[in-house]
Scaffold this active site. Structure first.
Site, PDB file in Angstrom:
ATOM      1  CG  ASP A  52     -61.443  73.133   1.862  1.00 15.59           C
ATOM      2  OD1 ASP A  52     -61.911  74.223   1.513  1.00 15.59           O
ATOM      3  OD2 ASP A  52     -61.495  72.109   1.141  1.00 15.59           O
ATOM      4  CG  ASN A 100     -68.755  78.962   1.824  1.00 10.20           C
ATOM      5  OD1 ASN A 100     -69.467  79.548   1.016  1.00 10.20           O
ATOM      6  ND2 ASN A 100     -67.516  78.570   1.547  1.00 10.20           N
ATOM      7  CE1 TYR A 168     -74.713  74.237  -5.942  1.00 12.06           C
ATOM      8  CE2 TYR A 168     -76.310  75.779  -6.848  1.00 12.06           C
ATOM      9  CZ  TYR A 168     -75.128  75.537  -6.174  1.00 12.06           C
ATOM     10  OH  TYR A 168     -74.367  76.599  -5.726  1.00 12.06           O
ATOM     11  CE  LYS A 172     -75.692  75.690  -2.478  1.00  8.69           C
ATOM     12  NZ  LYS A 172     -74.735  75.786  -1.371  1.00  8.69           N
ATOM     13  CB  THR A 203     -65.602  80.769  -7.058  1.00  5.65           C
ATOM     14  OG1 THR A 203     -66.689  79.917  -7.477  1.00  5.65           O
ATOM     15  CG2 THR A 203     -66.144  81.931  -6.255  1.00  5.65           C
TER      16      THR A 203
HETATM   17  P1  NAI Z   1     -65.328  76.475  -4.526  1.00  2.39           P
HETATM   18  O1  NAI Z   1     -65.407  75.189  -5.270  1.00  2.39           O
HETATM   19  O2  NAI Z   1     -64.394  77.543  -5.009  1.00  2.39           O
HETATM   20  O3  NAI Z   1     -65.018  76.194  -2.994  1.00  2.39           O
HETATM   21  C1  NAI Z   1     -65.694  75.188  -2.274  1.00  2.39           C
HETATM   22  C2  NAI Z   1     -64.778  74.666  -1.179  1.00  2.39           C
HETATM   23  O4  NAI Z   1     -65.509  73.685  -0.439  1.00  2.39           O
HETATM   24  C3  NAI Z   1     -63.526  73.977  -1.719  1.00  2.39           C
HETATM   25  O5  NAI Z   1     -62.376  74.463  -1.052  1.00  2.39           O
HETATM   26  C4  NAI Z   1     -63.766  72.498  -1.422  1.00  2.39           C
HETATM   27  O6  NAI Z   1     -62.571  71.770  -1.174  1.00  2.39           O
HETATM   28  C5  NAI Z   1     -64.645  72.591  -0.184  1.00  2.39           C
HETATM   29  N1  NAI Z   1     -65.429  71.368   0.014  1.00  2.39           N
HETATM   30  C6  NAI Z   1     -66.152  70.680  -0.908  1.00  2.39           C
HETATM   31  N2  NAI Z   1     -66.686  69.592  -0.359  1.00  2.39           N
HETATM   32  C7  NAI Z   1     -66.308  69.574   0.951  1.00  2.39           C
HETATM   33  C8  NAI Z   1     -66.539  68.689   2.033  1.00  2.39           C
HETATM   34  N3  NAI Z   1     -67.259  67.573   1.887  1.00  2.39           N
HETATM   35  N4  NAI Z   1     -65.995  68.997   3.243  1.00  2.39           N
HETATM   36  C9  NAI Z   1     -65.254  70.119   3.403  1.00  2.39           C
HETATM   37  N5  NAI Z   1     -64.987  70.978   2.403  1.00  2.39           N
HETATM   38  C10 NAI Z   1     -65.509  70.707   1.190  1.00  2.39           C
HETATM   39  O7  NAI Z   1     -66.830  77.019  -4.486  1.00  2.39           O
HETATM   40  P2  NAI Z   1     -67.460  78.478  -4.214  1.00  2.39           P
HETATM   41  O8  NAI Z   1     -67.924  79.001  -5.498  1.00  2.39           O
HETATM   42  O9  NAI Z   1     -66.593  79.276  -3.349  1.00  2.39           O
HETATM   43  O10 NAI Z   1     -68.784  78.029  -3.432  1.00  2.39           O
HETATM   44  C11 NAI Z   1     -68.930  78.144  -2.035  1.00  2.39           C
HETATM   45  C12 NAI Z   1     -70.391  77.991  -1.714  1.00  2.39           C
HETATM   46  O11 NAI Z   1     -71.138  78.998  -2.402  1.00  2.39           O
HETATM   47  C13 NAI Z   1     -70.995  76.649  -2.150  1.00  2.39           C
HETATM   48  O12 NAI Z   1     -71.905  76.223  -1.154  1.00  2.39           O
HETATM   49  C14 NAI Z   1     -71.728  77.014  -3.436  1.00  2.39           C
HETATM   50  O13 NAI Z   1     -72.783  76.122  -3.696  1.00  2.39           O
HETATM   51  C15 NAI Z   1     -72.206  78.408  -3.109  1.00  2.39           C
HETATM   52  N6  NAI Z   1     -72.536  79.264  -4.243  1.00  2.39           N
HETATM   53  C16 NAI Z   1     -71.608  79.512  -5.216  1.00  2.39           C
HETATM   54  C17 NAI Z   1     -71.940  80.330  -6.280  1.00  2.39           C
HETATM   55  C18 NAI Z   1     -70.974  80.613  -7.390  1.00  2.39           C
HETATM   56  O14 NAI Z   1     -71.421  81.117  -8.433  1.00  2.39           O
HETATM   57  N7  NAI Z   1     -69.694  80.341  -7.254  1.00  2.39           N
HETATM   58  C19 NAI Z   1     -73.274  80.945  -6.375  1.00  2.39           C
HETATM   59  C20 NAI Z   1     -74.145  80.655  -5.266  1.00  2.39           C
HETATM   60  C21 NAI Z   1     -73.779  79.826  -4.247  1.00  2.39           C
END
Ligand code: NAI
Length: 264
Positions: A52, A100, A168, A172, A203
């Site tokens: 992360d 992810n 976005y 994707k 989340t």
């Molecule tokens: P979140 O914001 O809770 O977690 C994302 C994590 O990625 C965070 O810990 C952040 O520090 C880390 N991160 C961000 N930029 C980074 C970088 N440059 N290098 C390393 N780490 C980095 O988000 P969530 O909801 O868990 O999302 C995870 C994935 O799922 C994302 O790709 C998001 O687009 C996708 N997603 C989320 C949905 C939702 O409704 N929450 C729905 C569909 C897809």
């Protein structure tokens, strides 16, 4: 919204031990889907490498699952290479890559308003990062003759959304196309590549979006046949399936875990 959801039966289901001895790299492991998946894959017996950008949450995740933390920005080719090298050096293999990490759309992400810099940033974090992670993971998997890559896309890549999130959605969509392409190219080498398409998940990323636009939550809920948002544990259960040998014939697919949105 952070309390246990009684409808999330995945959280209460017995966990199998399908991943004993496997090494999993998870990006964005400090929060949300990545964190829930780190817990799930560790429960199934995997060695988990938690990456992360956020050092505090990433370290906490690794400690919680007895894994290894690597501080990595997924947009940096050098840091991504070091991440997969660390996984291989520490545990002797790279069997699972859950690519992810991602960011939410900029405010008002309409093609009429999103500037080029904002567009590029979203492509870099959500799409180029997946390219870099696949490129770094594949040499280890090819040498082993096996591997499972799971790239987080989204249901929005499969359907238009009136919520205007052009950068976005495009990022994707790129993840879907790349995963299909790689799944086809490397299948004969024992490597499966799938795109995971979650629906809206409870989340921090989603809560941040809804905090900016509270009516967005209600608009979204109308379109979800199951009538609620997913919990991260439910997405983690799908990742565990894709990571395991139970999904041995699942390849190059858009794996939807969206409560039926795309079928409605
Ligand atoms: P979140 O914001 O809770 O977690 C994302 C994590 O990625 C965070 O810990 C952040 O520090 C880390 N991160 C961000 N930029 C980074 C970088 N440059 N290098 C390393 N780490 C980095 O988000 P969530 O909801 O868990 O999302 C995870 C994935 O799922 C994302 O790709 C998001 O687009 C996708 N997603 C989320 C949905 C939702 O409704 N929450 C729905 C569909 C897809």
């Amino acid at each position: 919204m952070t309390q246990a959801n009684p409808e999330d039966t995945a959280a209460a289901a017995p966990v199998c031990r399908r991943l004993i001895g496997r090494t999993a790299v998870i990006t964005g492991a400090g929060s949300g889907i990545g964190l829930a998946t780190a817990r799930r894959l560790a429960d199934e017996g995997a060695h988990v490498v938690c990456a992360d950008l956020d050092e505090r949450t990433g370290k906490a995740a690794a400690e919680a699952v007895g894994g290894t933390f690597v501080h990595a920005d997924v947009t940096s080719p050098e840091q991504v290479e070091a991440l997969f090298r660390t996984a291989n050096d520490t545990y002797g293999s790279v069997d699972i890559a859950f690519n992810n990490a991602g960011i939410s759309p900029p405010d008002d992400d309409s093609i009429l308003t999103t500037g080029l810099e904002a567009w590029k940033r979203v492509q870099e974090v959500n799409l180029t990062s997946v390219y870099l992670c696949c490129k770094a993971a594949l040499p280890y998997m090819r040498a082993q003759g096996r591997g499972s890559i799971i790239n987080t896309a989204s249901f929005v890549a499969r359907m238009g959304a009136a919520t205007s999130q052009i950068s976005y959605t495009a990022s994707k969509g790129g993840v879907l196309a790349m995963s299909r392409e790689l799944g086809v190219q490397f299948a004969r080498e024992g490597i499966r590549v799938n795109a995971l398409c979650p629906g809206p998940v409870n989340t921090p990323l989603l809560r941040e979006l809804f905090a900016k636009d509270p009516e967005r939550a209600a608009r979204r809920l109308v379109h979800i046949p199951l009538g609620r948002f997913a919990e991260a544990t439910e997405i983690a259960a799908a990742v565990a399936f894709l990571a395991s040998d139970d999904s041995s014939f699942v390849n190059a697919t858009d794996f939807l875990v969206d409560g039926g949105i795309s079928g409605a």
